[in-house]
Design a protein around this motif. Structure first.
Motif, PDB file in Angstrom:
ATOM      1  N   SER A   1       3.582   9.300  -9.111  1.00  0.00           N
ATOM      2  CA  SER A   1       2.507   9.539  -8.019  1.00  0.00           C
ATOM      3  C   SER A   1       1.427   9.650  -9.316  1.00  0.00           C
ATOM      4  CB  SER A   1       3.047   9.595  -7.139  1.00  0.00           C
ATOM      5  OG  SER A   1       2.548  11.504  -7.298  1.00  0.00           O
ATOM      6  N   GLY A   2      -0.106   9.405  -8.473  1.00  0.00           N
ATOM      7  CA  GLY A   2      -0.822  10.232  -8.324  1.00  0.00           C
ATOM      8  C   GLY A   2      -2.121   9.590  -9.740  1.00  0.00           C
TER       9      GLY A   2
ATOM     10  N   GLU B   1      -5.339   3.580  -6.703  1.00  0.00           N
ATOM     11  CA  GLU B   1      -4.907   4.589  -7.200  1.00  0.00           C
ATOM     12  C   GLU B   1      -3.047   4.469  -6.990  1.00  0.00           C
ATOM     13  OE1 GLU B   1      -4.406   8.978  -4.109  1.00  0.00           O
ATOM     14  OE2 GLU B   1      -5.154   7.235  -3.973  1.00  0.00           O
TER      15      GLU B   1
ATOM     16  N   LYS C   1       0.169   5.548  -5.969  1.00  0.00           N
ATOM     17  CA  LYS C   1       0.866   6.390  -4.491  1.00  0.00           C
ATOM     18  C   LYS C   1       1.977   7.072  -5.154  1.00  0.00           C
ATOM     19  CE  LYS C   1      -2.695   6.521  -1.463  1.00  0.00           C
ATOM     20  NZ  LYS C   1      -2.827   7.902  -1.732  1.00  0.00           N
ATOM     21  N   MET C   2       3.108   6.075  -5.660  1.00  0.00           N
ATOM     22  CA  MET C   2       4.507   6.369  -6.266  1.00  0.00           C
ATOM     23  C   MET C   2       5.487   4.629  -6.671  1.00  0.00           C
ATOM     24  SD  MET C   2       7.318   9.084  -4.994  1.00  0.00           S
ATOM     25  CE  MET C   2       6.260  10.440  -4.906  1.00  0.00           C
TER      26      MET C   2
ATOM     27  N   SER D   1       0.749  -1.475   0.137  1.00  0.00           N
ATOM     28  CA  SER D   1      -0.118   0.613  -0.189  1.00  0.00           C
ATOM     29  C   SER D   1       0.496   1.239  -0.466  1.00  0.00           C
ATOM     30  CB  SER D   1      -0.782   0.072   0.803  1.00  0.00           C
ATOM     31  OG  SER D   1      -0.116  -0.106   1.844  1.00  0.00           O
ATOM     32  N   ARG D   2       2.291   1.157   0.337  1.00  0.00           N
ATOM     33  CA  ARG D   2       3.087   2.457   0.136  1.00  0.00           C
ATOM     34  C   ARG D   2       3.073   2.524  -1.592  1.00  0.00           C
ATOM     35  NH1 ARG D   2       8.436   0.361   2.597  1.00  0.00           N
ATOM     36  NH2 ARG D   2       8.022  -1.537   1.375  1.00  0.00           N
ATOM     37  N   TYR D   3       2.803   1.692  -2.364  1.00  0.00           N
ATOM     38  CA  TYR D   3       3.043   2.094  -3.345  1.00  0.00           C
ATOM     39  C   TYR D   3       1.416   1.856  -4.551  1.00  0.00           C
ATOM     40  CZ  TYR D   3       7.719   1.016  -2.163  1.00  0.00           C
ATOM     41  OH  TYR D   3       8.984   0.818  -1.913  1.00  0.00           O
ATOM     42  N   TRP D   4       0.765   1.246  -4.080  1.00  0.00           N
ATOM     43  CA  TRP D   4      -0.839   1.345  -5.006  1.00  0.00           C
ATOM     44  C   TRP D   4      -1.960   0.999  -3.773  1.00  0.00           C
ATOM     45  CZ3 TRP D   4      -2.171   2.043  -9.358  1.00  0.00           C
ATOM     46  CH2 TRP D   4      -1.007   2.014 -10.647  1.00  0.00           C
ATOM     47  N   VAL D   5      -2.873   1.822  -4.084  1.00  0.00           N
ATOM     48  CA  VAL D   5      -4.599   1.068  -3.211  1.00  0.00           C
ATOM     49  C   VAL D   5      -4.974   0.468  -4.563  1.00  0.00           C
ATOM     50  CG1 VAL D   5      -5.441   2.069  -1.847  1.00  0.00           C
ATOM     51  CG2 VAL D   5      -3.800   2.984  -1.753  1.00  0.00           C
TER      52      VAL D   5
ATOM     53  N   THR E   1      -4.961  12.573 -10.323  1.00  0.00           N
ATOM     54  CA  THR E   1      -5.308  13.410  -8.689  1.00  0.00           C
ATOM     55  C   THR E   1      -4.511  14.890  -9.067  1.00  0.00           C
ATOM     56  OG1 THR E   1      -2.891  12.088  -8.279  1.00  0.00           O
ATOM     57  CG2 THR E   1      -4.941  11.344  -7.290  1.00  0.00           C
TER      58      THR E   1
END
Length: 188
Positions: free
Chosen positions: A172-173, A56, A58-59, A42-46, A87
């Motif tokens: 990201s985003g 989403e 994330k990075m 979850s640090r990279y994708w949700v 985003t």
């Protein structure tokens, strides 16, 4: 007797989650029906559990989102695309060379298409609430033909993906709502 821990992958593996969209005349893959490199962290994708929520980013520095479709028929052409948005705080997309690829079967020839519309329209897409389809009309359609010479007993699974793995820069985003595979009706 030794206790073994289940190893959790740092990648998200697709569940068989696709549906037929009668309006779009396409097979639609929600985020849970796609493979996401680094999607298990979850640090990279949700990756959402609900179908109406986008995945989403994330990075990541290595973007690889893939899917497969086993309902192709020899002698037919299929269009492939993704529905996305960004985003408001999305970064790293203005110069990132984003590509899509597709092939039929494990031994099939991979075709590639650069998706320039992301780079050229990034500032306009950033923070927008409207979902866009890539490739868009400026990129042209992304289609693959399944040879009629392929025996039905051969591997005719269509494998496709969205990539940016070359720059090593952080991005990201990105929001991914779905991917689709649509049979292209032949013009007479």
């Amino acid at each position: 007797m030794s206790a073994q821990k289940a190893v959790k992958s740092s990648h998200h593996e697709a569940e068989s989650n696709m549906e037929q969209d009668i309006v779009r005349k396409a097979w639609v893959f929600k985020p849970s029906g796609l493979n996401f490199v680094w999607g298990g962290d979850s640090r990279y994708w949700v990756i959402p559990k609900e179908d109406r929520t986008p995945a989403e980013l994330k990075m990541v520095s290595w973007l690889e989102v893939t899917g497969s479709f086993d309902k192709v028929e020899p002698g037919k052409t299929y269009r492939i695309g993704f529905k996305i948005s960004f985003t408001g705080d999305a970064t790293g997309w203005d110069k990132a060379p984003v590509f899509m690829s597709a092939k039929v079967g494990k031994k099939g020839k991979t075709i590639w298409k650069r998706i320039k519309s992301i780079n050229t329209n990034f500032e306009n897409l950033k923070g927008g609430t409207e979902q866009v389809t890539i490739p868009d009309e400026t990129d042209g359609r992304f289609e693959i033909f399944v040879s009629p010479k392929e025996p039905i007993t051969q591997d005719t699974k269509l494998q496709f993906g969205l990539y940016e793995v070359w720059t090593g820069k952080w991005k990201s985003g990105l929001l991914i709502y779905d991917a689709f595979v649509q049979e292209v009706k032949q013009r007479l």
